[in-house]
Design an enzyme around this catalytic site. Structure first.
Site, short mmCIF file in Angstrom:
data_model
loop_
_atom_site.label_atom_id
_atom_site.label_comp_id
_atom_site.label_asym_id
_atom_site.label_seq_id
_atom_site.Cartn_x
_atom_site.Cartn_y
_atom_site.Cartn_z
CG HIS A 3 -0.23 0.01 2.53
ND1 HIS A 3 0.43 -1.09 3.03
CD2 HIS A 3 -0.06 1.00 3.43
CE1 HIS A 3 0.97 -0.78 4.20
NE2 HIS A 3 0.69 0.47 4.46
CE1 TYR A 4 5.55 5.57 2.55
CE2 TYR A 4 7.07 4.27 1.24
CZ TYR A 4 6.76 5.44 1.89
OH TYR A 4 7.65 6.48 1.90
N GLY A 5 4.01 1.55 -1.19
CA GLY A 5 4.64 1.66 -2.49
C GLY A 5 3.68 2.16 -3.56
CB THR A 7 -0.02 5.64 -1.52
OG1 THR A 7 0.94 5.20 -0.54
CG2 THR A 7 -1.33 4.91 -1.32
CE LYS A 8 6.77 8.12 -0.72
NZ LYS A 8 6.93 9.44 -0.08
#
Length: 113
Positions: A3-5, A7-8
């Site tokens: 999820h972090y990757g 959204t980044k």
């Protein structure tokens, strides 16, 4: 951290698109890609974990940083260090920097961005 990757990547694409939409103006749009930063939230978490384990928070902070073998700094980044890059980008000195993703990661990222 999928999820972090995701959204980044979306944030970087959006910033690049916005930079292109301001072509020919004095507006610049850039992204800061920060690394492991000792923010207030991280400090609280370190303190809570250290308390639960009966450790000194400074020792736990150092132990966590030591496990990050990709870091060239071999420590957490301080929030002020991220702010220095943001200050540069907000200044006239960065007038030729547009559509860029600038790293303030302490050398953690091992790929070319």
């Amino acid at each position: 951290m999928t999820h972090y990757g995701a959204t980044k990547a979306a944030m970087l694409a959006l910033a690049n698109g916005l930079a292109k939409s301001t072509r020919g103006t004095s507006v610049t749009v850039n992204s800061i890609v920060g690394g492991p930063t000792y923010s207030q939230g991280v400090a609280r978490a370190v303190q809570q974990i250290a308390r639960a384990q009966g450790m000194d928070p400074a020792d736990l902070k150092q132990a966590i940083a030591a496990r990050n073998t990709a870091s060239l700094l071999e420590r957490f980044i301080e929030p002020e260090e991220i702010a220095h890059l943001a200050s540069y980008l907000a200044s006239p000195r960065s007038s030729a920097t547009n559509g860029a993703a600038l790293r303030a990661d302490g050398g953690t990222l091992t790929t070319i961005l």
